[in-house]
Design an enzyme around this catalytic site. Structure first.
Site, PDB file in Angstrom:
ATOM      1  N   GLU A   1       0.801  -1.226   0.000  1.00  0.00           N
ATOM      2  CA  GLU A   1       0.000   0.000   0.000  1.00  0.00           C
ATOM      3  C   GLU A   1       0.833   1.275   0.000  1.00  0.00           C
ATOM      4  OE1 GLU A   1      -2.219   1.278   3.609  1.00  0.00           O
ATOM      5  OE2 GLU A   1      -1.987  -0.799   4.224  1.00  0.00           O
TER       6      GLU A   1
ATOM      7  N   SER B   1      -8.387   5.357   8.121  1.00  0.00           N
ATOM      8  CA  SER B   1      -8.929   4.982   9.429  1.00  0.00           C
ATOM      9  C   SER B   1      -7.879   5.247  10.494  1.00  0.00           C
ATOM     10  CB  SER B   1      -9.289   3.500   9.437  1.00  0.00           C
ATOM     11  OG  SER B   1     -10.212   3.224   8.441  1.00  0.00           O
TER      12      SER B   1
ATOM     13  N   SER C   1      -0.645   6.784   8.615  1.00  0.00           N
ATOM     14  CA  SER C   1       0.737   6.388   8.353  1.00  0.00           C
ATOM     15  C   SER C   1       1.522   7.621   7.957  1.00  0.00           C
ATOM     16  CB  SER C   1       0.810   5.369   7.213  1.00  0.00           C
ATOM     17  OG  SER C   1       0.629   4.074   7.717  1.00  0.00           O
TER      18      SER C   1
ATOM     19  N   ARG D   1       8.435   4.214   6.223  1.00  0.00           N
ATOM     20  CA  ARG D   1       7.327   4.550   7.119  1.00  0.00           C
ATOM     21  C   ARG D   1       7.948   4.962   8.444  1.00  0.00           C
ATOM     22  NH1 ARG D   1       3.825   2.387  11.097  1.00  0.00           N
ATOM     23  NH2 ARG D   1       1.633   2.913  10.785  1.00  0.00           N
TER      24      ARG D   1
END
Lengths: 775, 442
Positions: B213, B264, B267, B279
């Protein structure tokens, strides 16, 4: 935000006003109180004051020796005198009792010169008028954050084992940290209604580097909205029973499992309250409270880590009402910190966290007295210790109980510093065994101290034969110490790590509390008198020996002398029943070589080399130990050309020789022995006080003068004698110079632990790594 | 999801039965043989954009349509060989929302049209002739990118979303539309690509080509920005309410940048180049928290409803401000009186709990979540030494309130050092990235 919740959940002020305060236990020494400070938080009030405590102290005074003394006269006289020492009192109670407490203070406060009361905390303004009316003191408001930091510095500097890490599933849950000699820099995360993140760089330099509005108030406010539960403690209670995964969206709810490429496990929370975005489902109060707790704790933990990284700090303390002794929040914060820093930063908590504001406010008010120039010590007799935080205890009960928590700090007459010869002051741990961790050892020593209590009471009484109410005080002492032992059985972490040293120190504090400053004074006097008579004979006998024989005899004499220890039950039983038990009998009790720990050969080899420049000798018992064991040994060192510094206790503990007594004894020995006399005259033999009043020895808290002398004389040998100083403490202490640790194990349980028998000998000679090979 | 358009609008049930006879391979071949033809109407939209941006977009298979010159034609002709068959989809299955991008070719020739299999036509018609699907599927028409040249074809990119909990309905639709007769695989990213992999296989006979993702997100951002000059924007004068306005921000040299994806959960990525990213951290306090809490606190049920309530509420009734504690600024530490000292702090007090409105609570929830994302982002930017922050994700959809708050917070607390940037296609970049993967030459 700085700390406290003001004006929350009222309605309880009306109850419990009728309680009567037991004046013996709470607000003690109020008659002499001056300099008040008060910190009023959302639910708790913390009051501080300074008092002077009148104490009986045992003084020894040399007789006038110009008058020819009669055979059998003691070498010195003992008198009990009144002395005034300074003490800080801190009392914590629920806001509901504030009026009762103010009335009580007003009634008991006799002629004080105090005009103002320093105040801090969110609730201070609310009670300003009440305080001014009742106490006739002007309320002087101090900045909360400044007070908090001042208080934090104070406890970190003066209370060993102030900080701890919390591990919910470990036994014990608390792991106390050794106080680093340099407490700066550190990060303080204060979680009040909001969160303040403060970087503290020195006593006067600190900066609020950041904060967050998501704090204790968010937990409380949102929790109250979501669960209709009003009280903070009840919310925590709810949370501890909940399942957050019913409310939170976890990684596995999105991925079906872990998000492996990022190493995020399936159980991690991907979205707090992510499952509650639906109207067709009911959520339990417990689950919502738990989810909220996780959300807030994780968020604070994450920010704390980001700030710690930005400022390159690894010491991070947490405080504020959100934390305040609550195992639930300490656990979630610890978990969060571990998660976000992968263990690089530990979440640290403070035993006296709730007192920081009031301590700081007090210190602000006392600035002209310069309280920071002194060292202070936690008085175990007058302090409540860390409350049990067992999750079984209903927090509601805890919060509503009328308990008054107390902290008392004694001003020490000497400023205490590290021994300059510690190899690494930051990793130095005085105590050999942590009884909080070792439950078998704990059980043994608690029982051992309980069994010895009768004997101590007897000694205490015998030391004051002419004082009528001594029996009553002795009984009070017995009850107090027994109660402490019982508390420690339940909460071994109450005063930091439980150790043999802390048990001994607690006993000394309790004895002092009931005005038994020196229960062994008479015994010490008698034994000193007797031993002095043998001094010359012992020295002569030694002189007749060859060098090799003499060295062994000196060490053996030192060890035999160390058998005379009233602190050891096995010995005190013998001494009580057989007053004739002497030096020769003691020698016969000693283990034959090879000893349990036997570095004698290395020691002898060392003696064949260059003499040491200066030896620092931490001495132990009065009587035969100091006079017939230590002095002949010291004499030999002096003859070798080594200067000697004798360090003895500043105040009495058991039958340990005190600095006062040692001065008189040295004078007497000098009178008999030209070697000693010359050494005293030339200042090659020096007496210093250790700054301690414990039978054990904490090398990180020693008299500043001692440290100076040690440095000036370029001390290259440290000798530590006795069970308390060389076995219970300092057995593993690493010094930067050569050291000799010697003791006779006078306790069969301990001997057994070390793999030996009673009267086994420990003779440990250690050479620090960097000088190894030079000899 | 229940796709309401299926029976009523199309009325093609008979046709779909016939289509079943045509296998996917045959379709593929037919499409490849079709001559490429430009649709003049689509030229104007992207005529001014430059080619450099396309390479920054990160996919060699993407070209931008400029004119009908022969060089372009040659290039696209050669690209054709690697072109996958229609329909072109990219999908991002998040925790709460499924984002779907669909490329509708508008350069279909008459010949092509004739040969177009019915299943394909049915899907195209269904998607392009509706803006709402089932109970909660929505096509964000305002985001549609017409006249886009992709892989040698020209068409419109459509942006569709539906709640993840309607996945079963969606799969049913995919099955009914015989999607598997056209493609055997579907490029999908997001956690759901993993979670629903078996469901796609069992219910729709589709294999998911699962994509990371973060990679999709970055690729999608860079691509959309490269084809749409007005994609990225910022708020000028974020600290002054009256003068605060949107301004385009060309992301010409975007690195390093902090990419904050607020779905939701959140990141935060540090992006140093199109392939070099990390990340940095994330937080569970995201869009799901806002909606979840609003549902619990106000009884609302949709994001739009929650936002609408928030727009009418006053968070200072709920939050405790610095001035509520100190009477004004906390000067000792440079904290202004208006700053929130304790989110929901006033709710500790019973009287205040009883006097707040649902709108106030919704507003406070929005402000709390937004500011928290802002402060974590700011700390990451400081730790990573990055001055440019791009906020994306569906939490920001129609959420100007949060965007302005973020813009303000970045600017104020960094004393103007940090710039908050936003992208118009907020939540669709992962899906775009997945689509690009489909079009990547094998």
């Amino acid at each position: 935000m700085a700390g406290h919740v003001g004006g929350t959940e009222g309605g309880r002020n009306s109850m419990d006003k009728s309680i009567t305060l037991p004046p013996d236990e709470i607000f003690r020494n109020l008659e002499n109180a001056k300099r008040f400070a008060i910190d009023i938080g959302g639910s708790l009030t913390k009051l501080a004051y300074y008092s002077t405590v009148q104490h009986k102290v045992a003084k020894v005074k040399s007789f006038d020796h110009s008058v020819k003394e009669a055979e059998g006269d003691p070498v010195y006289e003992i008198s009990v005198q009144e002395e005034i020492t300074a003490r800080l009192h801190f009392i914590k109670f629920e806001n509901a009792y504030i009026e009762t407490c103010l009335d009580f203070i007003k009634d008991h406060l006799v002629n004080t010169e105090t005009k103002v009361i320093k105040a801090t905390g969110g609730g201070a303004h609310k009670f300003k008028d009440l305080i001014e009316k009742k106490l006739k003191l002007k309320v002087d408001k101090e900045d909360e954050m400044t007070c908090l930091i001042k208080g934090c510095n104070f406890v970190l500097r003066n209370i060993p084992h102030e900080a701890f890490v919390y591990a919910k599933h470990a036994d014990p849950e608390f792991r106390f940290q050794n106080t680093h000699p340099d407490i700066f820099p550190y990060l303080l995360i204060n979680i009040g209604s909001g969160v303040s993140i403060v970087k503290v760089e020195s006593e006067d330099k600190f900066e609020r580097v950041g904060g967050s509005s998501i704090g204790g108030g968010t937990f409380w406010g949102l929790g109250a909205l979501l669960t209709k539960t009003k009280r903070f403690d009840e919310l925590l209670q709810l949370a501890s029973r909940g399942q957050h995964s019913n409310v939170d969206m976890l990684v596995k709810d999105i991925y079906g499992g872990a998000y492996e490429s990022l190493g995020l496990t399936g159980d991690l929370i991907a979205s707090s309250f992510g499952k509650s975005a639906t109207t067709d489902k009911q959520f339990s109060k417990e689950d919502m409270a738990k989810s909220l707790l996780h959300m807030i704790s994780n968020d604070i933990g994450q920010l704390a880590c980001l700030y710690a990284r930005l400022h390159n700090l690894s010491t991070v303390y947490f405080g504020g009402f959100f934390i305040r002794g609550h195992p639930v929040t300490m656990h979630t914060i610890t978990y969060s910190i571990n998660f976000f820093t992968k263990g690089e930063v530990q979440a640290l908590f403070l035993r006296h966290e709730g007192y920081l504001g009031t301590i700081g406010a007090f210190l602000k008010g006392a600035e002209e007295d310069n309280p920071n120039q002194y060292s202070w010590g936690e008085n175990y007799a007058g302090s409540s210790g860390l409350m049990s935080v067992s999750p079984d205890i209903n927090p509601m009960q805890r919060a509503r109980s009328g308990t008054f928590d107390m902290l008392e700090m004694d001003r020490l007459e000497r400023q205490l510093v590290n021994l300059p010869l510690l190899q690494d002051p930051s990793s130095y741990i005085p105590d050999t065994v942590d009884l909080t961790e070792d439950s078998h050892a704990r059980e043994y020593w608690l029982s051992c101290f309980e069994e010895a209590l009768d004997g101590v009471v007897k000694r205490a009484l015998a030391s004051q034969p002419d004082i009528l109410e001594a029996a009553e005080r002795a009984e009070k002492f017995r009850q107090k110490y027994r109660h402490k032992l019982q508390t420690l059985r339940q909460q071994p972490f109450a005063y930091g790590s439980l150790t043999v040293r802390s048990l001994l120190d607690t006993r000394e504090h309790c004895l002092n509390e009931f005005n038994f400053p020196d229960p062994y004074s008479k015994i010490k006097q008698r034994e000193n008198d007797m031993a002095l008579k043998y001094y010359q004979k012992v020295v002569r006998a030694l002189e007749d020996l060859s060098w090799e024989q003499r060295q062994f005899a000196l060490v053996r004499g030192l060890l035999a002398g160390n058998v005379f220890d009233w602190g050891a039950k096995a010995v005190s039983d013998v001494l009580e029943t057989d007053p004739g038990f002497g030096f020769e009998q003691a020698k016969q009790q000693l283990q034959e070589r090879p000893w349990l720990v036997d570095a004698y050969n290395q020691w002898i080899e060392r003696l064949k080399g260059e003499p040491h420049k200066c030896a620092l000798f931490f001495v132990d018992n009065s009587g035969i130990d100091i006079i017939l064991g230590v002095f002949p040994f010291v004499r030999e060192l002096l003859i070798r050309g080594t200067q000697v510094v004798l360090a003895s206790n500043s105040l009495p503990a058991l039958n340990d020789v005190t600095n006062n007594e040692l001065h008189i004894l040295t004078e007497r020995i000098a009178g008999m022995d030209p070697v000693i006399q010359a050494a005293v005259k030339d200042d090659r033999l020096t007496l210093v006080q250790s700054g301690s009043s414990s039978p054990c020895l904490d090398l990180s808290r020693l008299d500043k003068v001692l440290a100076t002398v040690v440095r000036e004389r370029r001390t290259d040998l440290v000798i530590i004698e006795g069970m308390g100083r060389a076995i219970h403490t300092n057995y593993y202490a690493a010094l930067s110079c050569e050291s000799l640790k010697l003791a006779v194990i006078k306790n069969s349980w301990l001997a057994d632990r070390l793999g030996g028998k009673i009267f086994s000998v420990v003779f440990k000679f250690e050479v620090p790594p960097k000088t190894q090979g030079l000899h | 999801m229940e796709l309401n358009g299926h029976q009523t609008e199309d009325g093609t049930s008979g046709e779909t039965e016939n289509d079943e006879a045509i296998g996917p391979k045959q379709t593929h071949q037919q499409q490849q043989q079709r001559p490429w033809k430009e649709t003049p109407s689509s030229v104007s939209f992207l005529a001014t954009s430059n080619m450099e941006g396309a390479s920054a977009g990160g996919s060699a298979s993407i070209s931008r349509k400029t004119s009908s010159s022969s060089t372009v034609r040659q290039r696209t002709e050669s690209l054709k060989k690697n072109r996958p068959p229609f329909p072109w989809f990219g999908m991002d299955i998040g925790g709460a929302l499924v984002k779907l991008v669909y490329f509708e070719p508008t350069d279909v020739t008459a010949e092509e049209e004739q040969e177009e299999v019915e299943n394909l036509r049915s899907i195209r018609h269904y998607l392009t002739s509706h803006t709402a699907y089932g109970t909660a599927g929505i096509r964000d028409v305002y985001l549609e990118l017409p006249g886009l040249s992709l892989c040698g074809r020209t068409g419109s990119l459509h942006f569709i979303r539906f709640p993840t909990h309607d996945m079963a309905g969606f799969l049913q639709m995919v099955r009914d539309k015989h999607f598997s007769s056209l493609h055997t695989t579907l490029c999908a990213t997001g956690g759901g690509a993993f979670k629903f992999e078996q469901d796609f296989l069992m219910m729709a006979d589709l294999e998911l080509h699962k994509l990371d993702e973060l990679e999709c997100l970055i690729r999608g951002v860079l691509y959309i920005d490269s084809v749409l000059p007005s994609e990225c924007y910022y708020f000028e004068n974020p600290t002054e309410l009256e003068r605060c306005e949107e301004k385009a921000f060309p992301l010409e040299n975007p690195y390093p940048l902090l990419l904050v994806n607020i779905g939701s959960g959140v990141s935060i990525l540090a992006v140093y180049s199109k392939d070099d990213y990390r990340r940095v951290t994330g937080t569970s306090l995201g869009g799901g928290t806002f909606l979840g809490m609003c549902c619990l606190l106000t009884g609302c049920s949709t994001f739009e409803e929650a936002l609408e309530m928030a727009s009418r509420g006053e968070s200072t009734h709920v939050d405790k401000l610095v001035r509520d504690i100190y009477g004004g600024d906390y000067e000792r530490f440079g904290l202004p009186g208006w700053a929130v000292a304790s989110s929901f702090g006033n709710m500790m007090c019973k009287d205040k709990r009883e006097s707040v409105s649902k709108e106030d609570l919704a507003r406070a929830t929005l402000v709390t979540i937004t500011n928290n994302i802002g402060s974590i982002t700011r700390m990451c930017a400081l730790n990573e030494n990055i001055e440019r922050v791009v906020f994306v994700g569906n939490f920001l959809r129609v959420n100007t309130l949060s965007m302005k708050l973020l813009a303000y917070a970045m600017d104020y607390w960094s004393k103007g050092q940090l710039k908050a940037l936003f992208l118009r296609h907020e939540g669709y970049f992962g899906a775009v990235g997945a689509l690009l993967e489909l079009l990547k030459p094998s």
